[in-house]
Every structure is written in structure tokens, then in C-alpha cells.
Design a protein around this motif. Sequence first.
Motif, PDB file in Angstrom:
ATOM      1  N   LYS A 159       8.246  -9.229  -4.640  1.00 44.48           N
ATOM      2  CA  LYS A 159       6.977  -8.656  -4.254  1.00 44.48           C
ATOM      3  C   LYS A 159       6.896  -7.705  -2.841  1.00 44.48           C
ATOM      4  O   LYS A 159       6.318  -6.776  -2.832  1.00 44.48           O
ATOM      5  N   PHE A 160       7.755  -8.122  -1.966  1.00 40.82           N
ATOM      6  CA  PHE A 160       7.770  -7.485  -0.750  1.00 40.82           C
ATOM      7  C   PHE A 160       8.277  -6.094  -0.893  1.00 40.82           C
ATOM      8  O   PHE A 160       8.161  -5.181  -0.496  1.00 40.82           O
ATOM      9  N   LEU A 161       9.603  -6.058  -1.637  1.00 41.44           N
ATOM     10  CA  LEU A 161      10.415  -5.113  -1.794  1.00 41.44           C
ATOM     11  C   LEU A 161       9.893  -3.966  -2.650  1.00 41.44           C
ATOM     12  O   LEU A 161      10.107  -2.661  -2.442  1.00 41.44           O
ATOM     13  N   LEU A 162       8.816  -4.216  -3.801  1.00 44.10           N
ATOM     14  CA  LEU A 162       8.070  -3.267  -4.352  1.00 44.10           C
ATOM     15  C   LEU A 162       6.985  -2.694  -3.838  1.00 44.10           C
ATOM     16  O   LEU A 162       6.614  -1.724  -4.200  1.00 44.10           O
ATOM     17  N   CYS A 163       6.775  -3.046  -2.452  1.00 40.41           N
ATOM     18  CA  CYS A 163       5.733  -2.439  -1.702  1.00 40.41           C
ATOM     19  C   CYS A 163       6.200  -1.771  -0.572  1.00 40.41           C
ATOM     20  O   CYS A 163       5.919  -0.635  -0.116  1.00 40.41           O
ATOM     21  N   PHE A 195       8.874  -0.107   0.705  1.00 40.99           N
ATOM     22  CA  PHE A 195      10.281   0.652   0.649  1.00 40.99           C
ATOM     23  C   PHE A 195      10.960   1.002   1.920  1.00 40.99           C
ATOM     24  O   PHE A 195      12.001   1.365   1.750  1.00 40.99           O
ATOM     25  N   HIS A 196      10.265   1.255   2.792  1.00 39.14           N
ATOM     26  CA  HIS A 196      10.906   1.624   4.160  1.00 39.14           C
ATOM     27  C   HIS A 196      11.793   0.449   4.742  1.00 39.14           C
ATOM     28  O   HIS A 196      12.323   0.638   5.965  1.00 39.14           O
ATOM     29  N   GLU A 249      26.113 -13.790   0.415  1.00 36.66           N
ATOM     30  CA  GLU A 249      25.236 -12.776   0.187  1.00 36.66           C
ATOM     31  C   GLU A 249      25.268 -12.636  -1.074  1.00 36.66           C
ATOM     32  O   GLU A 249      25.899 -12.247  -2.143  1.00 36.66           O
ATOM     33  N   VAL A 250      23.733 -12.719  -1.777  1.00 40.22           N
ATOM     34  CA  VAL A 250      23.429 -12.675  -2.870  1.00 40.22           C
ATOM     35  C   VAL A 250      22.350 -11.525  -3.415  1.00 40.22           C
ATOM     36  O   VAL A 250      22.510 -10.901  -4.400  1.00 40.22           O
ATOM     37  N   LYS A 251      21.772 -10.728  -2.328  1.00 42.02           N
ATOM     38  CA  LYS A 251      20.912  -9.516  -2.547  1.00 42.02           C
ATOM     39  C   LYS A 251      21.396  -8.659  -1.292  1.00 42.02           C
ATOM     40  O   LYS A 251      21.214  -9.030  -0.109  1.00 42.02           O
ATOM     41  N   SER A 252      21.034  -7.280  -1.554  1.00 33.11           N
ATOM     42  CA  SER A 252      21.139  -6.419  -0.547  1.00 33.11           C
ATOM     43  C   SER A 252      20.302  -5.170  -0.789  1.00 33.11           C
ATOM     44  O   SER A 252      20.641  -4.687  -2.252  1.00 33.11           O
ATOM     45  N   PHE A 253      19.354  -4.872  -0.348  1.00 39.27           N
ATOM     46  CA  PHE A 253      18.349  -3.804  -0.687  1.00 39.27           C
ATOM     47  C   PHE A 253      18.528  -2.468   0.452  1.00 39.27           C
ATOM     48  O   PHE A 253      17.719  -2.982   1.448  1.00 39.27           O
ATOM     49  N   PRO A 254      19.026  -1.584   0.539  1.00 41.36           N
ATOM     50  CA  PRO A 254      18.847  -0.500   1.551  1.00 41.36           C
ATOM     51  C   PRO A 254      17.521  -0.117   1.474  1.00 41.36           C
ATOM     52  O   PRO A 254      16.728  -0.196   0.631  1.00 41.36           O
ATOM     53  N   LYS A 255      17.244   0.820   2.528  1.00 39.17           N
ATOM     54  CA  LYS A 255      15.875   1.504   2.894  1.00 39.17           C
ATOM     55  C   LYS A 255      15.791   2.360   1.406  1.00 39.17           C
ATOM     56  O   LYS A 255      16.914   2.997   0.886  1.00 39.17           O
ATOM     57  N   ALA A 256      14.604   2.728   0.864  1.00 36.04           N
ATOM     58  CA  ALA A 256      14.396   3.351  -0.222  1.00 36.04           C
ATOM     59  C   ALA A 256      13.150   4.356   0.232  1.00 36.04           C
ATOM     60  O   ALA A 256      12.237   4.104  -0.052  1.00 36.04           O
ATOM     61  N   LEU A 257      13.644   5.575   0.692  1.00 38.38           N
ATOM     62  CA  LEU A 257      12.799   6.486   1.389  1.00 38.38           C
ATOM     63  C   LEU A 257      12.480   7.594   0.443  1.00 38.38           C
ATOM     64  O   LEU A 257      11.478   8.398   0.492  1.00 38.38           O
ATOM     65  N   SER A 258      13.600   8.147  -0.383  1.00 36.33           N
ATOM     66  CA  SER A 258      13.452   9.135  -1.346  1.00 36.33           C
ATOM     67  C   SER A 258      12.898   8.734  -2.550  1.00 36.33           C
ATOM     68  O   SER A 258      12.795   7.859  -2.854  1.00 36.33           O
ATOM     69  N   PRO A 259      12.507   9.921  -3.610  1.00 35.79           N
ATOM     70  CA  PRO A 259      11.923   9.547  -4.746  1.00 35.79           C
ATOM     71  C   PRO A 259      13.230   8.780  -5.602  1.00 35.79           C
ATOM     72  O   PRO A 259      12.837   7.831  -6.258  1.00 35.79           O
ATOM     73  N   ASP A 315      -0.193   6.901   0.020  1.00 38.20           N
ATOM     74  CA  ASP A 315      -0.299   6.122   1.355  1.00 38.20           C
ATOM     75  C   ASP A 315       0.772   5.236   1.446  1.00 38.20           C
ATOM     76  O   ASP A 315       1.019   4.432   2.296  1.00 38.20           O
ATOM     77  N   ILE A 316       1.144   4.739   0.222  1.00 35.83           N
ATOM     78  CA  ILE A 316       2.132   3.657   0.210  1.00 35.83           C
ATOM     79  C   ILE A 316       3.481   3.986   0.058  1.00 35.83           C
ATOM     80  O   ILE A 316       4.227   4.200  -0.878  1.00 35.83           O
ATOM     81  N   ASP A 317       3.978   4.627   1.368  1.00 36.45           N
ATOM     82  CA  ASP A 317       5.447   5.341   1.380  1.00 36.45           C
ATOM     83  C   ASP A 317       5.565   6.234   0.480  1.00 36.45           C
ATOM     84  O   ASP A 317       6.819   6.423   0.211  1.00 36.45           O
ATOM     85  N   GLY A 318       4.501   6.940   0.012  1.00 41.98           N
ATOM     86  CA  GLY A 318       4.724   8.178  -0.743  1.00 41.98           C
ATOM     87  C   GLY A 318       5.710   7.785  -2.137  1.00 41.98           C
ATOM     88  O   GLY A 318       6.758   8.544  -2.314  1.00 41.98           O
ATOM     89  N   LEU A 319       5.401   6.564  -2.879  1.00 43.26           N
ATOM     90  CA  LEU A 319       6.097   6.420  -3.925  1.00 43.26           C
ATOM     91  C   LEU A 319       6.134   7.438  -4.967  1.00 43.26           C
ATOM     92  O   LEU A 319       5.107   8.394  -5.424  1.00 43.26           O
ATOM     93  N   THR A 320       7.434   7.796  -5.530  1.00 42.58           N
ATOM     94  CA  THR A 320       7.399   8.718  -6.317  1.00 42.58           C
ATOM     95  C   THR A 320       8.358   8.236  -7.878  1.00 42.58           C
ATOM     96  O   THR A 320       9.097   7.303  -7.316  1.00 42.58           O
ATOM     97  N   PHE A 321       8.164   8.822  -8.849  1.00 42.89           N
ATOM     98  CA  PHE A 321       9.388   8.556  -9.673  1.00 42.89           C
ATOM     99  C   PHE A 321       9.703  10.025 -10.235  1.00 42.89           C
ATOM    100  O   PHE A 321       8.939  10.836 -10.279  1.00 42.89           O
ATOM    101  N   SER A 322      10.990  10.093 -10.193  1.00 42.67           N
ATOM    102  CA  SER A 322      11.601  11.604 -10.648  1.00 42.67           C
ATOM    103  C   SER A 322      11.072  12.047 -12.246  1.00 42.67           C
ATOM    104  O   SER A 322      11.209  10.976 -13.032  1.00 42.67           O
TER     105      SER A 322
END
Length: 627
Positions: free
Chosen positions: A175-179, A181-182, A193-203, A344-351
Motif C-alpha cells: 500500500k505504501f509502495l503504490l502511493c 513512488f519517490h 533480503e526478500v523485497k527490494s524496490f528502487p525509486k520509481a520516478l519516471s513513467p 499531484d501524486i508524484d506524477g503517476l503515469t502509464f506509458s
Amino acid sequence: MRAIKLLPSELANQIAAGEVVERPSSVVKELVENAIDAGADDIIIELDHGGKERILIRDNGSGIQKEDLKLALSAHATSKIYSLSELEAINSMGFRGEALASISSISKLKITSKTDSAEHGWCVDNNDLDTLVPASHPTGSTIEVSSLFYNTPARRKFLKAERTEYTHIDELLKKFLLCHFHISMKLFHNGKEVKSFPKALSPEQKQKRIEKLCSQAFIEHAIVINEEIEGLALQGWVAKPQFSKSRADMQYFYVNGRVIKDKLVAHAIKQAFRDILHHQRYAAFILYLSIDPEAVDVNVHPTKHEVRFRESRRVHDFLFSKLNHALSETKPDAPVALESIESDIDGLTFSAQKEKSMAVMTPKTNTKTEDYVETLKLYKEVIGSGVSDQKDDFDEESQNKRHAWSYSEGLNIDPVVTKEASVVTDESVISEACYRLGFAIAQLHGIYILAQNDNGLILVDMHAAHERVLYEKIKESWSKDKALSQQLLVPLTLELTPVLIDALMTHEHQMMKLGFELSVFGENSIVIRAIPIYLRNKDIAGLINKIASTLQHFDVTHDLEAYLNQILATIACHRAVRENDVLSITEMNHLLREMEKTKRADQCNHGRPTWVEMSIAELDKLFMRGQ
């Protein structure tokens, strides 16, 4: 009667902890929210035994000043609000009475923190709040919680198995990761280590994160939402009904970045999916509502899962109208398009997806166009003429079924597609190839329409598809007060129970608006003098009984529109073509064209799919072609 006494602060904190800390995931939630409020964009989480034995949260936020460390574990101490006005306009991930003191009262807790201006960090634990110990630590904070509920064994025994508690934490972090993205996040469990998510800044990075958390199928079926009116903004994605779930496990709704579960929000979304989602399925969505902090109260629940909107009706209507409008475009001529949005939510986009090619509709062989036209001629001879012209071969009942389509008032045949197959030319094949549902080839078992388009083959449930087309037309007529009545030459007398008669007459105005003209005739009978024109030759008695039963159980406090739509859907169902009704090729093509311009045509009124497509590649795979 026992005397009244003030509770010791330790016992009071343990009672408060019972409201906030239900399980290890509750601790993780509070600590991650604090890290986000501190401006962290890198968070590391370590768990031992599902968090029951140890939880460690490390962040690179602003840190805690040395002099504030002792206060951080004190009751009613916070940095997030200083006044009543700030309490009424909370724009952080708090506040419900900061949880650190409550967590400290039921566990062994240690905080190590350093601010950017400090030479080194400082450490404090709840065993000795008066002692601060210097510590080597980068800017940010590390909070370690161990032996959860060690001093409240009655609470500890209610914890579930390690795997269960870990699953709760895993879902919370999703839930945190889906909101946010920064933020980059790593999760360790029992030293691995079981999960690793880098920052998601680009679409592309955001889409990749959502794909990893929610599946590629969600992305393929997602409809982008980007709506705004004064004081309210809604962004995100909602999946088309084809991607509905058997459980409500892919529903993420955020208010000002805070994930919530709210009855008002749930009702608005459920209403938007009304009559396009099967009753045993659940919608899937990721939605972000931005609203003035003063217009929402986030301080109504200990765990901060619920909120209270000051203008609840306005929020409900906004959510419903925007989602309903987006979902109304689920029809065959509107392929999935994940358009880019900036929010306003981190510029969420889908290509955006590439549009499918709709070239000339010819078989995927070396067959020439003129050969394809000859094939259509053959279909005409074998199927078209056999259905349309040989009228003498049917009895009267079959004739009535065959002509059921012609009773569909308002469904005019499109001149572009009424050409008989025997006169189709090369030019018409080329110009008509762009239709999403292609062209009819045959009727299967009196239930399905088999069609071919440029991508492969199409199967259409003719009753479900016709039902949706009629339902949308009837709703439009209803909204414009254009229901057409037909006077009966011989009035129809029906026997009903007094209760059902009373229900009908109580809602006589609605019945008239539907196109019925009726009156009471004795205690157990009504007389019907006019019916909607589109119900000619239908089972009027059965329909009236169904409507009366609906009205009998209708609670005036319910949504009137929902109740009326239920009746309109019943009418559409009765009016639609039925199993074994024989349709000509022209009639089948007309239904395909109507589907392509009808809102919500991908599902019938009951939420079942109206059509499916099988591509050439899928057909080739079935027959192992090219393998």
C-alpha cells in the motif's frame, strides 16, 4: 461499588496501545508513516519471525534532535500538531495521538537518530529514558521494536503464525509502495533480503513497480482517471470489469496520500460499477483523492484507516460521476489505452499502449480478396438465405422468434453494413475492415454469434449483448421522459395479491413513466390498458409480477436510481433476443455495430462478458502451427 482511581500512566499507555497496536503490521505502519513524515526517501525494514520477535525500521529522514529523544517516548508528545487549528487541517501521515508511547509500553524499544546538523547520533531506549548514549549513525533514524507484547501475555497469545503476520506486513508495504513512488524500500526477513524496490520516478519505472505489485494484466485493463473540480482531484487507475477479482484484494484508495477504507468511498465505487460487474466479483483500482485537509477529518479512528468528509455527499457524487463516466466507455470500439497523466501524486503515469492494427480484413493466408468475397457469397447461400428467405419452413412460433429482432424499436439498421454478402465488393470489404467486432459469419447453437475481424475471431453472447444495448437505450429514453406507450386493443387483466397491487399503485407515477397504464380492478386484480411499445409480444404478466415484487421490497431510503435501473434492466432482459431466436447475417452484423457504439457494451446488465476475442496467434498455438 469500587472507588474511582486514576490509572497509572503505564497501564493507561497499555490500554491506548490496545487501540493502536493490533499486530506487528500495526507497528510497521506507524513507524513507516513517521519516516515518510520525516522526509525519508529510503527506508529499510528488518523483521524476525514475522515481526513478533523484532522489527527494525531505518530511514534517511530529518532525524530527531537530542533534546527531543526523551519526549518522543512520552505520552501526548508530538511534532505534528501544536494547536487546534493544525489538528483540524492535518496534512501529515499522523495524527491520532502519536503511537510511539503506546508501542513503548508493550515492547522493548530503542531509538537511534541523528539530525543533519549534529556531529553524531544519540540513542535512547525505554528501559532507561533518562540516559542518552552517543551513537554512530547517518542522518535519519533507526527504531527497533523487540519482544512485542512481552508484558501483556494475554495479547501475545492472539498473534498468528509467523507466515500470517509476515503476510500482513507485506500487504501493508504494498500500500505504501503504490502511493509513494519517490521512496525506495528494502525488506529483510530472518536475515534475508526478500523485497527490494528502487525509486520509481519516471513513467516507465512507475509502470514497472505497479506491474510487479499488481500484475501485467492490471496494466493491460487499466483505465486512466484524471479528474478535477474545485477542491477535489481524483487520479489513478481503475481496471475494466473484465479484470474483476474473486476477492477485494486489489482495491487501493488514498486520501491525501493516506490509504483508507471508507464506507462512503466504497459505496460510490460500488455504484459506479453497478450493472457492469458480476455480483460475485470485486473491482480492482488504485485511486488517489486530493482534498483540502480542512475538508476531511482523519482523526476519527485509532488506526487512521477511516476518515470523515465534511461534505460527504459532494465527495460521494464526485467519485461516482467521474468513475461512472470512465467506465461507461468500456465498449468494443474503445481498446484499452493507458494514457499518460500528470498528477499531484508524484506524477503517476502509464506509458500508452500501441494501438492494434486494423488493416484489411482478409484471412491470414495467400487468399486473394476476390476469393474472400466468394467465401462470403457461400455464407450467404448456406446461412444467409437459409435463415432469411425460407420462411415457409418455420411454424408460427418460430416465426415470432425470428422476428423478435424487428421488435427492437429505435434500432435502425446501419446502411453501411446492410449489404447482403452476395453483393459485397472489394472496396466495401476494405472500407468496413476497421470495425472492432468484424463481421458475422454464423450463429452457433442459437446462442452465440461467430464473427471475424482482422485480429482473429470474435464470439458474442447475443442475448447478453442485445440486453446491454437495449438497457442503455431504455435508460436514455427514461432520462429524457421519452417512454412510448402502446394502447392495447383488449385490456389485460391480471390477478395479483393485494400486497403486490398496493406496491404497484404506490409507485404509479414510475409505472407511467416506464410506459404502463394500469388501474385497480377489485381486490385481487389490475387492468393494464397500455404497455411500453418495446414490450410487444412479450410476457407482460410475468414482467409485471417481477416489477411488483421489486417494488414491494423497495426501501424508500435506498438509491431511487438504483431501484429504477433494476426495473429497466428487467425490461431489457425481457425484450432482448433469446436462446434459439434465429437471426440473419444482417441482423447479427447490426447487433455488432450497435455494440460498438453502446456504452458499457463489454458486459451485460448482470456483469457477464458479452464478447470474447481469440487472436490468430492463439489459434495458431491451438493447432501447433509454426512449432
